[in-house]
Design a protein around this motif. Sequence first.
Motif, PDB file in Angstrom:
ATOM      1  N   LEU A 209       0.823  -1.213   0.000  1.00 35.32           N
ATOM      2  CA  LEU A 209       0.000   0.000   0.000  1.00 35.32           C
ATOM      3  C   LEU A 209       0.855   1.260   0.000  1.00 35.32           C
ATOM      4  CD1 LEU A 209      -2.686  -1.000   2.657  1.00 35.32           C
ATOM      5  CD2 LEU A 209      -3.129  -0.559   0.242  1.00 35.32           C
ATOM      6  N   PHE A 210       1.961   1.208   0.742  1.00 35.79           N
ATOM      7  CA  PHE A 210       2.824   2.384   0.855  1.00 35.79           C
ATOM      8  C   PHE A 210       3.614   2.651  -0.420  1.00 35.79           C
ATOM      9  CE2 PHE A 210       2.041   1.541   5.336  1.00 35.79           C
ATOM     10  CZ  PHE A 210       1.879   2.812   5.836  1.00 35.79           C
ATOM     11  N   ASP A 211       3.649   1.664  -1.341  1.00 35.56           N
ATOM     12  CA  ASP A 211       4.379   1.828  -2.594  1.00 35.56           C
ATOM     13  C   ASP A 211       3.536   2.447  -3.696  1.00 35.56           C
ATOM     14  OD1 ASP A 211       6.645   0.639  -1.499  1.00 35.56           O
ATOM     15  OD2 ASP A 211       6.022  -1.381  -2.103  1.00 35.56           O
ATOM     16  N   LEU A 212       2.243   2.592  -3.475  1.00 38.57           N
ATOM     17  CA  LEU A 212       1.375   3.119  -4.525  1.00 38.57           C
ATOM     18  C   LEU A 212       1.840   4.503  -4.965  1.00 38.57           C
ATOM     19  CD1 LEU A 212      -2.094   1.993  -3.124  1.00 38.57           C
ATOM     20  CD2 LEU A 212      -1.058   1.223  -5.273  1.00 38.57           C
ATOM     21  N   PRO A 213       1.971   4.717  -6.275  1.00 33.58           N
ATOM     22  CA  PRO A 213       2.478   6.011  -6.751  1.00 33.58           C
ATOM     23  C   PRO A 213       1.503   7.147  -6.497  1.00 33.58           C
ATOM     24  CG  PRO A 213       1.745   4.634  -8.589  1.00 33.58           C
ATOM     25  CD  PRO A 213       1.700   3.766  -7.366  1.00 33.58           C
ATOM     26  N   PHE A 214       2.052   8.256  -6.051  1.00 35.54           N
ATOM     27  CA  PHE A 214       1.288   9.476  -5.781  1.00 35.54           C
ATOM     28  C   PHE A 214       0.129   9.223  -4.803  1.00 35.54           C
ATOM     29  CE2 PHE A 214       3.178  10.157 -10.011  1.00 35.54           C
ATOM     30  CZ  PHE A 214       3.869  11.329  -9.765  1.00 35.54           C
ATOM     31  N   ALA A 215       0.355   8.337  -3.851  1.00 32.66           N
ATOM     32  CA  ALA A 215      -0.700   8.007  -2.887  1.00 32.66           C
ATOM     33  C   ALA A 215      -0.935   9.127  -1.883  1.00 32.66           C
ATOM     34  CB  ALA A 215      -0.358   6.713  -2.149  1.00 32.66           C
ATOM     35  N   PHE A 216       0.119   9.882  -1.568  1.00 31.04           N
ATOM     36  CA  PHE A 216       0.017  10.879  -0.505  1.00 31.04           C
ATOM     37  C   PHE A 216       0.433  12.252  -1.024  1.00 31.04           C
ATOM     38  CE2 PHE A 216       1.440   6.805   1.397  1.00 31.04           C
ATOM     39  CZ  PHE A 216       0.221   6.439   1.939  1.00 31.04           C
ATOM     40  N   PRO A 217      -0.462  13.225  -0.989  1.00 28.35           N
ATOM     41  CA  PRO A 217      -0.117  14.566  -1.478  1.00 28.35           C
ATOM     42  C   PRO A 217       0.854  15.309  -0.570  1.00 28.35           C
ATOM     43  CG  PRO A 217      -2.335  14.555  -0.552  1.00 28.35           C
ATOM     44  CD  PRO A 217      -1.876  13.131  -0.606  1.00 28.35           C
ATOM     45  N   ASP A 218       0.944  14.886   0.696  1.00 33.87           N
ATOM     46  CA  ASP A 218       1.868  15.539   1.629  1.00 33.87           C
ATOM     47  C   ASP A 218       2.145  14.586   2.784  1.00 33.87           C
ATOM     48  OD1 ASP A 218      -0.386  15.755   3.444  1.00 33.87           O
ATOM     49  OD2 ASP A 218      -1.007  17.516   2.307  1.00 33.87           O
ATOM     50  N   MET A 219       3.101  14.962   3.624  1.00 33.73           N
ATOM     51  CA  MET A 219       3.496  14.095   4.732  1.00 33.73           C
ATOM     52  C   MET A 219       2.401  13.972   5.780  1.00 33.73           C
ATOM     53  SD  MET A 219       6.315  12.872   3.843  1.00 33.73           S
ATOM     54  CE  MET A 219       6.504  11.961   5.356  1.00 33.73           C
TER      55      MET A 219
ATOM     56  N   PRO B 193      -9.776  -5.025  -3.032  1.00 33.46           N
ATOM     57  CA  PRO B 193     -10.017  -3.585  -3.231  1.00 33.46           C
ATOM     58  C   PRO B 193     -10.236  -2.807  -1.942  1.00 33.46           C
ATOM     59  CG  PRO B 193     -11.975  -4.854  -3.791  1.00 33.46           C
ATOM     60  CD  PRO B 193     -10.874  -5.849  -3.537  1.00 33.46           C
ATOM     61  N   ASP B 194     -10.617  -3.471  -0.862  1.00 32.85           N
ATOM     62  CA  ASP B 194     -10.966  -2.744   0.363  1.00 32.85           C
ATOM     63  C   ASP B 194      -9.799  -1.918   0.887  1.00 32.85           C
ATOM     64  OD1 ASP B 194     -12.663  -2.149   2.749  1.00 32.85           O
ATOM     65  OD2 ASP B 194     -11.087  -3.284   3.767  1.00 32.85           O
ATOM     66  N   LEU B 195      -8.617  -2.545   1.013  1.00 36.92           N
ATOM     67  CA  LEU B 195      -7.465  -1.829   1.555  1.00 36.92           C
ATOM     68  C   LEU B 195      -7.048  -0.674   0.644  1.00 36.92           C
ATOM     69  CD1 LEU B 195      -5.216  -4.733   2.909  1.00 36.92           C
ATOM     70  CD2 LEU B 195      -6.488  -3.062   4.239  1.00 36.92           C
ATOM     71  N   VAL B 196      -7.065  -0.911  -0.656  1.00 36.28           N
ATOM     72  CA  VAL B 196      -6.684   0.138  -1.591  1.00 36.28           C
ATOM     73  C   VAL B 196      -7.669   1.297  -1.527  1.00 36.28           C
ATOM     74  CG1 VAL B 196      -6.315   0.707  -4.020  1.00 36.28           C
ATOM     75  CG2 VAL B 196      -5.478  -1.470  -3.107  1.00 36.28           C
ATOM     76  N   ASN B 197      -8.955   0.986  -1.412  1.00 33.70           N
ATOM     77  CA  ASN B 197      -9.969   2.040  -1.316  1.00 33.70           C
ATOM     78  C   ASN B 197      -9.817   2.850  -0.034  1.00 33.70           C
ATOM     79  OD1 ASN B 197     -11.156   1.446  -3.774  1.00 33.70           O
ATOM     80  ND2 ASN B 197     -12.632   0.001  -2.884  1.00 33.70           N
ATOM     81  N   ARG B 198      -9.382   2.210   1.027  1.00 34.72           N
ATOM     82  CA  ARG B 198      -9.178   2.929   2.278  1.00 34.72           C
ATOM     83  C   ARG B 198      -8.019   3.923   2.146  1.00 34.72           C
ATOM     84  NH1 ARG B 198      -9.265  -1.637   6.902  1.00 34.72           N
ATOM     85  NH2 ARG B 198      -8.812   0.144   8.260  1.00 34.72           N
ATOM     86  N   VAL B 199      -6.986   3.533   1.404  1.00 37.47           N
ATOM     87  CA  VAL B 199      -5.885   4.470   1.138  1.00 37.47           C
ATOM     88  C   VAL B 199      -6.384   5.625   0.285  1.00 37.47           C
ATOM     89  CG1 VAL B 199      -3.661   4.750  -0.020  1.00 37.47           C
ATOM     90  CG2 VAL B 199      -4.074   2.745   1.380  1.00 37.47           C
ATOM     91  N   LYS B 200      -7.203   5.318  -0.711  1.00 36.00           N
ATOM     92  CA  LYS B 200      -7.737   6.376  -1.578  1.00 36.00           C
ATOM     93  C   LYS B 200      -8.556   7.394  -0.788  1.00 36.00           C
ATOM     94  CE  LYS B 200      -7.982   3.891  -5.999  1.00 36.00           C
ATOM     95  NZ  LYS B 200      -8.898   3.363  -7.045  1.00 36.00           N
ATOM     96  N   LYS B 201      -9.325   6.919   0.178  1.00 29.44           N
ATOM     97  CA  LYS B 201     -10.141   7.832   0.988  1.00 29.44           C
ATOM     98  C   LYS B 201      -9.251   8.770   1.810  1.00 29.44           C
ATOM     99  CE  LYS B 201     -14.262   4.913   1.340  1.00 29.44           C
ATOM    100  NZ  LYS B 201     -15.127   4.102   2.244  1.00 29.44           N
ATOM    101  N   ILE B 202      -8.175   8.207   2.387  1.00 34.00           N
ATOM    102  CA  ILE B 202      -7.221   9.042   3.139  1.00 34.00           C
ATOM    103  C   ILE B 202      -6.560  10.040   2.222  1.00 34.00           C
ATOM    104  CG2 ILE B 202      -5.049   8.990   4.435  1.00 34.00           C
ATOM    105  CD1 ILE B 202      -5.944   6.229   5.518  1.00 34.00           C
ATOM    106  N   GLN B 203      -6.227   9.582   1.011  1.00 35.83           N
ATOM    107  CA  GLN B 203      -5.597  10.444   0.017  1.00 35.83           C
ATOM    108  C   GLN B 203      -6.517  11.605  -0.352  1.00 35.83           C
ATOM    109  OE1 GLN B 203      -5.554   8.783  -3.939  1.00 35.83           O
ATOM    110  NE2 GLN B 203      -3.571   9.686  -4.414  1.00 35.83           N
ATOM    111  N   GLU B 204      -7.789  11.312  -0.584  1.00 39.82           N
ATOM    112  CA  GLU B 204      -8.748  12.341  -0.988  1.00 39.82           C
ATOM    113  C   GLU B 204      -8.939  13.399   0.094  1.00 39.82           C
ATOM    114  OE1 GLU B 204     -12.111   9.998  -1.897  1.00 39.82           O
ATOM    115  OE2 GLU B 204     -11.295   9.242  -3.804  1.00 39.82           O
ATOM    116  N   LYS B 205      -8.894  12.959   1.360  1.00 39.73           N
ATOM    117  CA  LYS B 205      -9.034  13.911   2.456  1.00 39.73           C
ATOM    118  C   LYS B 205      -7.852  14.870   2.517  1.00 39.73           C
ATOM    119  CE  LYS B 205     -11.902  11.017   5.488  1.00 39.73           C
ATOM    120  NZ  LYS B 205     -11.941  10.249   6.763  1.00 39.73           N
ATOM    121  N   GLY B 206      -6.678  14.401   2.071  1.00 41.25           N
ATOM    122  CA  GLY B 206      -5.486  15.230   2.130  1.00 41.25           C
ATOM    123  C   GLY B 206      -5.343  16.170   0.949  1.00 41.25           C
ATOM    124  N   GLU B 207      -6.112  15.967  -0.105  1.00 45.06           N
ATOM    125  CA  GLU B 207      -5.984  16.799  -1.298  1.00 45.06           C
ATOM    126  C   GLU B 207      -6.684  18.138  -1.140  1.00 45.06           C
ATOM    127  OE1 GLU B 207      -7.485  14.228  -4.348  1.00 45.06           O
ATOM    128  OE2 GLU B 207      -5.523  13.338  -4.724  1.00 45.06           O
TER     129      GLU B 207
END
Length: 340
Positions: free
Chosen positions: A111-121, A326-340
């Motif tokens: 999960l931590f390797d996904l490209p552009f997963a996190f817009p900031d620290m 897909p559940d774990l990946v979607n959970r990362v996406k939700k965190i990502q969206e909150k940070g954008e």
Amino acid sequence: MTKKLIVLFLVFLLLGGCSPRVIDEQQVDKNEKIVIKFSHVVSENTPKGLAAIRFADLVRARTGGYVEVQVFPDSMLYKDGEEFEALKSGAVQMLAPATSKLSTMFPEWQLFDLPFAFPDMTTAHTLMDGPLVQELFTDLQEQKFLGLAMWDSGFKQFTNNTRPLRKSEDFQGLHFRVMTSQVLKAQFSELGAQASAMPFNDVYQALKNGTVDAEENTISNIYTQNFYHSQKYLTLSNHGYLGYVVLTNADFWKSIPPEVAKILEDTLREVTIWERERAGEMDQKQLVALEREGKIEIAHLSQMERLQLQKTLNPVYELLSKEIGPDLVNRVKKIQEKGE
């Protein structure tokens, strides 16, 4: 009063909130010490290396020498691929591997390797300190590993010997070194590049002799490992996050007296905050140093270039969804969206 009782009395005082007294090391017999060998693969002057030293110094002071943390940086004891067996066997008691290196046993850590997963620290830390990572920590116990903390290295950047990397087409034909991770291999496959997994301590020589002509890493690793001496171009992409999992052997940790384990855990929480702050500071300072030395050409991606690369790499999310669900990946996406 015996020497052992003196030490246990000191620990009792520490837990009671009293200030630690200065204890002569000679009061603690070597046979009575708890020795923790902390092995890692990066330089001492990286965020992880400095944090390991700080942890060792604070533990020594707070236990009056009863616990001795011996730090072995730069693969002095074990290389990538060897250290997990060393932890299982009890040859070492603590490690801090990159999340990618856990993926051969626990694919979910990709999960931590996904490209552009996190817009900031801040977004990355939300995941690291949240329930998802606690679930991943629980899974580690299958191999008798105990997750203690998550440390930063920072965001990864691209380096290579051929040309500035701004568009997806620029990656075609390059050969990158990566950590062991199917996600990282898929990332470069989508960009038309080749990727080979390689232990960290072999990267400098591989870049120097041309076994690979490119790599991805954080500024602190690029700087302290002198990768920029054999690379011509650095692209500031912030395309991936590199973090570390501080691990111990679960059986070893259970064998430590509870009052001592509490001191270690409290100290580690404190050091984790310190480590993350240092990682951010060092990233900025060492980038300035690279710019000042002028040995590597530095490209700054525009927002449009970054979005184009991100779009090219979106299929990697689907690949990981199929592998771990897909559940774990979607959970990362939700965190990502909150940070954008």
